[in-house]
Design an enzyme around this catalytic site. Structure first.
Site, short mmCIF file in Angstrom:
data_model
loop_
_atom_site.label_atom_id
_atom_site.label_comp_id
_atom_site.label_asym_id
_atom_site.label_seq_id
_atom_site.Cartn_x
_atom_site.Cartn_y
_atom_site.Cartn_z
CG HIS A 12 -1.85 -1.11 1.36
ND1 HIS A 12 -1.69 -2.12 2.27
CD2 HIS A 12 -2.98 -1.41 0.68
CE1 HIS A 12 -2.69 -2.98 2.17
NE2 HIS A 12 -3.49 -2.57 1.21
N GLY A 67 -2.88 -1.35 -7.38
CA GLY A 67 -1.77 -2.30 -7.42
C GLY A 67 -1.95 -3.34 -8.52
CB SER A 102 -1.62 -10.30 0.47
OG SER A 102 -2.98 -10.47 0.82
P1 AMP Z 1 -6.51 -3.80 -0.52
O1 AMP Z 1 -6.32 -3.04 0.75
O2 AMP Z 1 -6.08 -5.22 -0.44
O3 AMP Z 1 -7.88 -3.60 -1.13
O4 AMP Z 1 -5.50 -3.15 -1.57
C1 AMP Z 1 -5.54 -1.77 -1.84
C2 AMP Z 1 -4.66 -1.48 -3.01
O5 AMP Z 1 -3.31 -1.86 -2.71
C3 AMP Z 1 -5.07 -2.25 -4.27
O6 AMP Z 1 -4.93 -1.39 -5.39
C4 AMP Z 1 -4.07 -3.37 -4.29
O7 AMP Z 1 -3.83 -3.89 -5.58
C5 AMP Z 1 -2.83 -2.70 -3.74
N1 AMP Z 1 -1.90 -3.69 -3.23
C6 AMP Z 1 -2.13 -4.67 -2.32
N2 AMP Z 1 -1.05 -5.44 -2.14
C7 AMP Z 1 -0.09 -4.96 -2.97
C8 AMP Z 1 1.26 -5.34 -3.27
N3 AMP Z 1 1.85 -6.37 -2.67
N4 AMP Z 1 1.92 -4.60 -4.18
C9 AMP Z 1 1.34 -3.56 -4.81
N5 AMP Z 1 0.08 -3.15 -4.58
C10 AMP Z 1 -0.63 -3.84 -3.68
#
Ligand code: AMP
Length: 285
Positions: A43, A151, A189
């Site tokens: 993030h 991401g 993640s």
């Molecule tokens: P989330 O909180 O899982 O909904 O993710 C929020 C944003 O962070 C989304 O655009 C994801 O694709 C991005 N994101 C999550 N994990 C990663 C990672 N390891 N590398 C790059 N972006 C990420």
């Protein structure tokens, strides 16, 4: 917390749409990063990209109930706002709404994400992308950012957000940010928090299979052969229940044609009770 970073926790946290709109600047570019919290260095990479390119950076933190199906991990999804705010010291505005604020009633008008939402992630989670696009559309409409950062980790989500923005003439540039990985190769993640030490090791099979596919493609394997390398590598891994392992076109999520120059290896698998996804670009030739 990202190592080596000591930021003051962000203080401008708003929880209502009214406060958010009032906090937004009138001039200067706005970059938006949407998250579900439980923030990590992945993030942070999105925030850093936004920080570089915009005068104002807005981060939303919201575990969107619409994108979880009954029986999924909505109730247990990790939530820790205080810790998240520590990672966001140089962010201008954090929008952390309640469910009542976001959905004062069941929304009647729904975003239909179309066919791409029915395959891969959408096959296992048929209502997921409709829920994602509903909340992305709402937050884009509230913040009206110049740029929004997503991401590459969630490649199918990225493709669908791009499609929505194009099809609905939304005036935000969607910027893709590469996957951030642990040194082991495991893609960061929020759901990695569910993994035991043993499961973390087993989970390395996902990135391992993608790397094997990338190498095979670079060494001259066709898309079909590359896909075979990918799926066989993942199927052979111990303690990993494969959902899918395929090479797709990253925009359409259709299988790549046999004369394609590039493709995206996409994998999903269960390690113990935790479902993980990963992907990697492959170049044929
Ligand atoms: P989330 O909180 O899982 O909904 O993710 C929020 C944003 O962070 C989304 O655009 C994801 O694709 C991005 N994101 C999550 N994990 C990663 C990672 N390891 N590398 C790059 N972006 C990420």
């Amino acid at each position: 917390m990202v190592e080596g970073r000591r930021l003051k926790p962000v203080t401008n946290v708003v929880s209502t749409k009214k406060e958010l709109i009032e906090a937004l600047p009138i001039t200067g570019s706005i970059g938006l990063v949407m998250t579900m919290g439980a923030l990590h260095a992945g993030h942070r990479q999105l925030v850093d990209a936004a920080r570089k390119e915009n005068e104002t950076v807005v981060v939303s933190i919201y575990v969107n109930p619409l994108q979880f199906a009954p029986g999924e991990d909505f109730d247990t999804y990790p939530r820790n706002l205080a810790q998240d705010l520590e990672l966001l010291g140089d962010v201008d505005i954090v929008f952390a709404p309640t469910d009542e604020e976001m959905y004062p009633r069941e929304p009647l008008v729904r975003v239909n994400p179309g066919e791409v939402a029915t395959c891969f992630e959408g096959k296992t989670r048929p209502t997921h992308f409709a829920g994602v696009l509903q909340v992305v559309a709402k937050v884009l409409n509230l913040v009206r950012p110049d740029r929004a950062y997503f991401g590459q980790k969630d490649a199918q989500q990225l493709a669908l957000v791009r499609t929505m923005v194009a099809d609905l003439d939304m005036r935000t540039n969607i910027v893709a940010v590469p996957i951030v990985r642990e040194e082991s190769g495991l893609a960061l993640s929020s759901r990695n928090a569910y993994l035991s030490t043993e499961e973390r090791n087993l989970a390395l099979a996902l990135v391992g299979s993608l790397r094997a596919a990338r190498e095979a493609a670079a060494a001259g394997a066709s898309p079909e052969e590359t896909e075979k390398v990918l799926s066989e590598a993942l199927e052979a891994a111990e303690g990993v229940a494969v959902d899918y392992a395929t090479i797709v076109n990253p925009d359409t999520f259709q299988r790549v044609s046999s004369n394609a120059k590039q493709g995206l290896g996409v994998v999903a698998a269960r390690v113990g009770p935790t479902r993980l996804i990963d992907n990697m670009e492959v170049t044929f030739g």
